[in-house]
Every structure is written in C-alpha cells, then in structure tokens.
Write a protein that holds these residues in place. Structure first.
Motif, PDB file in Angstrom:
ATOM      1  N   ARG A 185      32.406  38.827  34.992  1.00 34.88           N
ATOM      2  CA  ARG A 185      33.103  37.841  34.164  1.00 34.88           C
ATOM      3  C   ARG A 185      34.580  38.232  34.023  1.00 34.88           C
ATOM      4  NH1 ARG A 185      29.571  37.536  30.257  1.00 34.88           N
ATOM      5  NH2 ARG A 185      28.587  35.623  30.963  1.00 34.88           N
ATOM      6  N   LEU A 186      34.833  39.486  33.757  1.00 35.65           N
ATOM      7  CA  LEU A 186      36.212  39.965  33.672  1.00 35.65           C
ATOM      8  C   LEU A 186      36.913  39.859  35.024  1.00 35.65           C
ATOM      9  CD1 LEU A 186      35.753  43.131  31.412  1.00 35.65           C
ATOM     10  CD2 LEU A 186      36.587  40.879  30.746  1.00 35.65           C
ATOM     11  N   TRP A 187      36.177  40.123  36.096  1.00 33.23           N
ATOM     12  CA  TRP A 187      36.739  40.052  37.445  1.00 33.23           C
ATOM     13  C   TRP A 187      37.186  38.633  37.767  1.00 33.23           C
ATOM     14  CZ3 TRP A 187      39.041  42.418  41.123  1.00 33.23           C
ATOM     15  CH2 TRP A 187      38.971  41.995  42.452  1.00 33.23           C
ATOM     16  N   PHE A 188      36.353  37.639  37.440  1.00 28.92           N
ATOM     17  CA  PHE A 188      36.705  36.252  37.723  1.00 28.92           C
ATOM     18  C   PHE A 188      37.835  35.769  36.820  1.00 28.92           C
ATOM     19  CE2 PHE A 188      32.267  35.945  39.517  1.00 28.92           C
ATOM     20  CZ  PHE A 188      32.684  35.761  40.828  1.00 28.92           C
ATOM     21  N   ILE A 189      37.874  36.258  35.586  1.00 26.37           N
ATOM     22  CA  ILE A 189      38.998  35.923  34.719  1.00 26.37           C
ATOM     23  C   ILE A 189      40.303  36.471  35.312  1.00 26.37           C
ATOM     24  CG2 ILE A 189      40.065  36.426  32.481  1.00 26.37           C
ATOM     25  CD1 ILE A 189      37.306  36.263  31.217  1.00 26.37           C
ATOM     26  N   ALA A 190      40.235  37.690  35.865  1.00 26.80           N
ATOM     27  CA  ALA A 190      41.422  38.296  36.473  1.00 26.80           C
ATOM     28  C   ALA A 190      41.882  37.494  37.686  1.00 26.80           C
ATOM     29  CB  ALA A 190      41.129  39.744  36.876  1.00 26.80           C
ATOM     30  N   ILE A 191      40.941  37.044  38.507  1.00 33.53           N
ATOM     31  CA  ILE A 191      41.307  36.238  39.684  1.00 33.53           C
ATOM     32  C   ILE A 191      41.929  34.920  39.235  1.00 33.53           C
ATOM     33  CG2 ILE A 191      40.442  35.015  41.717  1.00 33.53           C
ATOM     34  CD1 ILE A 191      38.214  37.111  41.870  1.00 33.53           C
ATOM     35  N   GLY A 192      41.301  34.272  38.238  1.00 33.23           N
ATOM     36  CA  GLY A 192      41.855  33.020  37.725  1.00 33.23           C
ATOM     37  C   GLY A 192      43.243  33.221  37.144  1.00 33.23           C
ATOM     38  N   ALA A 193      43.441  34.335  36.437  1.00 34.28           N
ATOM     39  CA  ALA A 193      44.752  34.623  35.861  1.00 34.28           C
ATOM     40  C   ALA A 193      45.790  34.860  36.950  1.00 34.28           C
ATOM     41  CB  ALA A 193      44.667  35.840  34.949  1.00 34.28           C
ATOM     42  N   LEU A 194      45.408  35.572  38.026  1.00 27.70           N
ATOM     43  CA  LEU A 194      46.330  35.809  39.134  1.00 27.70           C
ATOM     44  C   LEU A 194      46.746  34.490  39.794  1.00 27.70           C
ATOM     45  CD1 LEU A 194      47.800  37.656  41.171  1.00 27.70           C
ATOM     46  CD2 LEU A 194      45.663  37.770  42.472  1.00 27.70           C
ATOM     47  N   LEU A 195      45.777  33.622  40.046  1.00 23.63           N
ATOM     48  CA  LEU A 195      46.065  32.336  40.677  1.00 23.63           C
ATOM     49  C   LEU A 195      46.965  31.483  39.787  1.00 23.63           C
ATOM     50  CD1 LEU A 195      42.492  31.611  42.070  1.00 23.63           C
ATOM     51  CD2 LEU A 195      44.556  31.885  43.464  1.00 23.63           C
ATOM     52  N   ALA A 196      46.633  31.414  38.498  1.00 26.40           N
ATOM     53  CA  ALA A 196      47.433  30.606  37.579  1.00 26.40           C
ATOM     54  C   ALA A 196      48.833  31.187  37.410  1.00 26.40           C
ATOM     55  CB  ALA A 196      46.739  30.504  36.224  1.00 26.40           C
TER      56      ALA A 196
ATOM     57  N   VAL B 206      56.293  37.326  38.979  1.00 26.35           N
ATOM     58  CA  VAL B 206      54.856  37.109  39.187  1.00 26.35           C
ATOM     59  C   VAL B 206      54.010  38.187  38.501  1.00 26.35           C
ATOM     60  CG1 VAL B 206      53.009  36.888  40.882  1.00 26.35           C
ATOM     61  CG2 VAL B 206      55.214  35.795  41.306  1.00 26.35           C
ATOM     62  N   PRO B 207      54.313  39.487  38.682  1.00 29.83           N
ATOM     63  CA  PRO B 207      53.518  40.495  37.946  1.00 29.83           C
ATOM     64  C   PRO B 207      53.574  40.311  36.434  1.00 29.83           C
ATOM     65  CG  PRO B 207      54.806  41.539  39.679  1.00 29.83           C
ATOM     66  CD  PRO B 207      55.278  40.123  39.600  1.00 29.83           C
ATOM     67  N   ALA B 208      54.749  39.961  35.914  1.00 24.55           N
ATOM     68  CA  ALA B 208      54.867  39.752  34.469  1.00 24.55           C
ATOM     69  C   ALA B 208      54.036  38.553  34.034  1.00 24.55           C
ATOM     70  CB  ALA B 208      56.330  39.547  34.087  1.00 24.55           C
ATOM     71  N   ALA B 209      54.097  37.463  34.812  1.00 26.45           N
ATOM     72  CA  ALA B 209      53.310  36.272  34.487  1.00 26.45           C
ATOM     73  C   ALA B 209      51.820  36.574  34.550  1.00 26.45           C
ATOM     74  CB  ALA B 209      53.667  35.131  35.439  1.00 26.45           C
ATOM     75  N   PHE B 210      51.408  37.417  35.498  1.00 20.50           N
ATOM     76  CA  PHE B 210      50.000  37.799  35.612  1.00 20.50           C
ATOM     77  C   PHE B 210      49.544  38.562  34.367  1.00 20.50           C
ATOM     78  CE2 PHE B 210      46.976  41.190  36.930  1.00 20.50           C
ATOM     79  CZ  PHE B 210      45.867  40.369  37.153  1.00 20.50           C
TER      80      PHE B 210
ATOM     81  N   SER C  46      48.931  34.030  46.417  1.00 21.52           N
ATOM     82  CA  SER C  46      47.982  32.938  46.625  1.00 21.52           C
ATOM     83  C   SER C  46      46.907  33.337  47.618  1.00 21.52           C
ATOM     84  CB  SER C  46      48.718  31.689  47.126  1.00 21.52           C
ATOM     85  OG  SER C  46      49.670  31.243  46.196  1.00 21.52           O
ATOM     86  N   LEU C  47      47.308  33.961  48.710  1.00 18.09           N
ATOM     87  CA  LEU C  47      46.358  34.363  49.744  1.00 18.09           C
ATOM     88  C   LEU C  47      45.327  35.333  49.178  1.00 18.09           C
ATOM     89  CD1 LEU C  47      45.669  34.106  52.771  1.00 18.09           C
ATOM     90  CD2 LEU C  47      47.110  36.109  53.174  1.00 18.09           C
ATOM     91  N   ILE C  48      45.790  36.306  48.405  1.00 19.37           N
ATOM     92  CA  ILE C  48      44.871  37.285  47.813  1.00 19.37           C
ATOM     93  C   ILE C  48      43.918  36.595  46.837  1.00 19.37           C
ATOM     94  CG2 ILE C  48      44.719  39.294  46.290  1.00 19.37           C
ATOM     95  CD1 ILE C  48      47.439  40.184  47.478  1.00 19.37           C
ATOM     96  N   GLY C  49      44.469  35.772  45.953  1.00 22.45           N
ATOM     97  CA  GLY C  49      43.646  35.105  44.952  1.00 22.45           C
ATOM     98  C   GLY C  49      42.633  34.155  45.549  1.00 22.45           C
ATOM     99  N   ILE C  50      43.052  33.357  46.537  1.00 25.38           N
ATOM    100  CA  ILE C  50      42.145  32.407  47.182  1.00 25.38           C
ATOM    101  C   ILE C  50      41.036  33.144  47.918  1.00 25.38           C
ATOM    102  CG2 ILE C  50      41.986  30.657  49.001  1.00 25.38           C
ATOM    103  CD1 ILE C  50      44.871  29.820  48.215  1.00 25.38           C
ATOM    104  N   PHE C  51      41.387  34.219  48.616  1.00 28.27           N
ATOM    105  CA  PHE C  51      40.386  35.008  49.345  1.00 28.27           C
ATOM    106  C   PHE C  51      39.352  35.597  48.387  1.00 28.27           C
ATOM    107  CE2 PHE C  51      39.060  39.228  50.903  1.00 28.27           C
ATOM    108  CZ  PHE C  51      38.373  38.832  52.045  1.00 28.27           C
ATOM    109  N   LEU C  52      39.825  36.197  47.295  1.00 26.91           N
ATOM    110  CA  LEU C  52      38.903  36.815  46.329  1.00 26.91           C
ATOM    111  C   LEU C  52      38.015  35.767  45.663  1.00 26.91           C
ATOM    112  CD1 LEU C  52      41.264  39.434  44.631  1.00 26.91           C
ATOM    113  CD2 LEU C  52      39.474  39.860  46.338  1.00 26.91           C
ATOM    114  N   ALA C  53      38.579  34.593  45.394  1.00 27.84           N
ATOM    115  CA  ALA C  53      37.779  33.528  44.781  1.00 27.84           C
ATOM    116  C   ALA C  53      36.673  33.070  45.723  1.00 27.84           C
ATOM    117  CB  ALA C  53      38.682  32.349  44.408  1.00 27.84           C
ATOM    118  N   MET C  54      37.013  32.875  46.980  1.00 25.64           N
ATOM    119  CA  MET C  54      36.036  32.352  47.944  1.00 25.64           C
ATOM    120  C   MET C  54      34.896  33.353  48.195  1.00 25.64           C
ATOM    121  SD  MET C  54      36.937  29.316  48.621  1.00 25.64           S
ATOM    122  CE  MET C  54      38.376  28.240  48.566  1.00 25.64           C
ATOM    123  N   ILE C  55      35.221  34.634  48.327  1.00 27.47           N
ATOM    124  CA  ILE C  55      34.156  35.603  48.619  1.00 27.47           C
ATOM    125  C   ILE C  55      33.287  35.869  47.388  1.00 27.47           C
ATOM    126  CG2 ILE C  55      35.503  36.709  50.435  1.00 27.47           C
ATOM    127  CD1 ILE C  55      36.022  39.036  48.510  1.00 27.47           C
TER     128      ILE C  55
END
Length: 331
Positions: free
Chosen positions: A236-247, A121-125, A201-210
């Motif tokens: 913009r970079l923050w949301f890209i990072a969240i999207g990348a983590l989720l994906a 997962v870290p490598a994929a991120f 998933s929990l971290i990414g979903i939480f960060l996306a929602m807030i």
C-alpha cells in the motif's frame, strides 16, 4: 457475464485506445493558429526539415504535445493507483491533496530558491508523499473510509494551499512567473521541460504496470491478500509512493492540473472493470487522449486567446465530481 468482463472486449479496447491516442496526438499537432495537414506532419516527423511548417511542429507543438501525453498518463495512473489503495473512486491526486503537496513544495523552490530549479521534481515528490501519508493517516480508523479520505483530503488541501498563499504574500515580486503553475498550463512548454519529465514518467509508468497483479490482490481486502502472502501495508505504501511520483512529476512541469486522475480511471473502470492489468494501460492511453484534446480545445476555441488546459479540465471535471458524489460510488 457483463461485456466489460469478456476477454475479447478487453483485448479490443487495449487495441483501440492506443489508436485513438495516436489520432488525438495527430489532431493536436494539426490544429492551432496555423493548420498543418496530416501528410505534412508525418513528413516532418519522418525527418523532413525543409517544409515551411517544420519549426512550428518540431519546436513548438511537438514538445508541448509529448508533455501533454506524459502528463495525461502520469495523472491517470496516479489516480488509478490511489483510488485502488484508498478504495475510493474519488481519490484523485488533486482532490485528496497529493497535488497540493507537490504544488506547495514546487512553489517553494520556484519562489525561495529559483536557482535550484533542477530540484523541482524531487521537492514536488517529497511534498506529494507527505500529503498522501497525512491524508492516509487522518482517514485511518480501523480501516480506511472513503468519506474520511475526502474530508481529510479537503482539509489537507486547504492547509497546503494556505501555505502557497503565504509564499505568494512574502514573495509577491516573483509571483507572476508562477501563475500558470497554479492553474495548470502547457503554454510555452519546450524540449527542456520534456527532458525533465520523461525519466520520472518512465520510471513511474514502468513500476505501475509491473505492480498491476499485486494491486489486484490488494483489492481483495487486507485479510484475503495477507492469506495469499502479500505484505498489504508494504505494498500500500509502495503504490502510494508510485502515485506520488507520477503526480509530482506532472505537477512540477504543468502545475496544478486537476480532475485528470479522477475522470480517466473512473471512465476506464466503467469500460474494462477493476482488473488492473487492463485498467492501468487503458487509463494511461485514455489520459493521453483527454489531456491532448483538452489542450487543443484550450488553444483553438478562443484563438488567439489561449485557455490553460487546467481551466478546460475544471469545466469537464467539476460536474463529473458532483455526479460521483451524488451517485455515492464505491470501488
């Protein structure tokens, strides 16, 4: 006023989608090579370990289904965030290369360092983030053009997929174990994969929602969002990072599952509009519905032969992508 802009309509959908998601999950648990009644499923979920279907439901179908639900949420939210940041309704993680970046780094770990699978997962991120930044930089020219994003994404995806092909060539003896990864599959997924997936998933979903309200501000445009005190490039970079983590977390478990991040946010946007406070939760629940139902169809349509969920999504998603291209939609 359009119906999708009415508060009562949004409240209705926010109540309906979780119910439909729950129904789709029960439907998916019920159908397979052995059909199990809904009452039996509920009894098993409530702790009945004596039923004849306990092992089928608890050890086989339930972990697979929960993984499908998280993957659907992750990819739908990643798609919604990337579409907003890049101002392009076709900015699906798969199409613009984010999933390919995660896939290349994931395949690298699986083929070259299989003993370090815990780093998948870290490598994929890292791979997803790298691909997202490259696409964003290539598409930037005094602003981000939707067409440039698609062209840059296609180019980056082709380059990264070439890297995957090269790895397959050098490590051909280890390739069979990664075939399902390349097509996107939920086959043989267990509680072990669920335990890997749910924290990210929990971290990414939480960060996306807030971050929904800040995404709404970002959607107003750079000039206006700056006038409201928002650090546009930072967020913009923050949301890209969240999207990348989720994906990346989704890709690391099920492989290169495409089109979920394209279809789901776009369908949700047609129903509820661009308010990310509503769009994100609706996209998340709709993602659960789409992936769980698609996986069930893959398991049951040609039983006992099982089609990977990635094939079902490709059949659904390719025509939808062509429709978007012809419509020349814009956020």
């Amino acid at each position: 006023m359009k119906i999708r802009e009415k508060k009562s309509w949004k409240v209705f959908l926010l109540s309906l989608f979780p119910l439909l998601a729950l129904m789709s999950l029960l439907y998916s648990l019920s159908f397979g090579s052995v059909e199990v009644s809904i009452p039996d499923i509920i009894n098993i979920l409530l702790g009945d370990k004596q039923g004849e279907y306990y092992t089928i439901i608890w050890s086989v179908r339930l972990p697979r289904l929960l993984i499908a639900a998280l993957v659907g949420m992750n990819l739908a939210l990643a798609g919604a965030l990337l579409q907003g940041v890049m101002r392009n309704p076709m900015a699906d993680p798969h199409i613009i290369g984010v999933s390919s970046g995660a896939g290349l780094f994931g395949v690298f770990i699986m083929l070259v360092f299989p003993a370090y699978s815990h780093l998948l997962v870290p490598a994929a991120f890292i791979g997803a983030m790298t691909a997202a930044f490259i696409v964003y930089i290539l598409a930037w020219n005094k602003g981000v053009s939707p067409i440039r994003i698609i062209l840059a994404g296609v180019a980056v995806s082709a380059f990264l997929n070439s890297g995957v092909s090269a790895l397959y060539t050098f490590y051909s003896d280890r390739v069979p174990g990664t075939i399902s990864f390349m097509v996107g599959s939920l086959s043989a997924k267990s509680w072990q994969q669920f335990d890997v997936l749910w924290p990210y998933s929990l971290i990414g979903i939480f960060l996306a929602m807030i971050g929904a309200q800040r995404m709404n501000i970002l959607m107003l445009g750079d000039a206006e969002s700056r006038s409201l005190g928002l650090n546009t490039e930072g967020y913009r970079l923050w949301f890209i990072a969240i999207g990348a983590l989720l994906a990346a977390s989704a890709v690391s478990v099920v492989g290169l599952l495409g089109f979920v991040g394209l279809i789901v946010p776009h369908a949700a946007r047609l129903l509820v509009g661009n308010d990310y406070r509503v769009l994100l939760p609706c996209s998340a629940f709709l993602g659960v519905i789409v992936v769980s139902v698609s996986d069930t169809l893959g398991r049951t349509l040609f039983s006992p032969i099982e089609l990977p969920v990635g094939i079902i999504m490709g059949i659904i998603g390719a025509p939808f992508f062509i429709y978007l291209l012809r419509k020349k939609s814009s956020i």
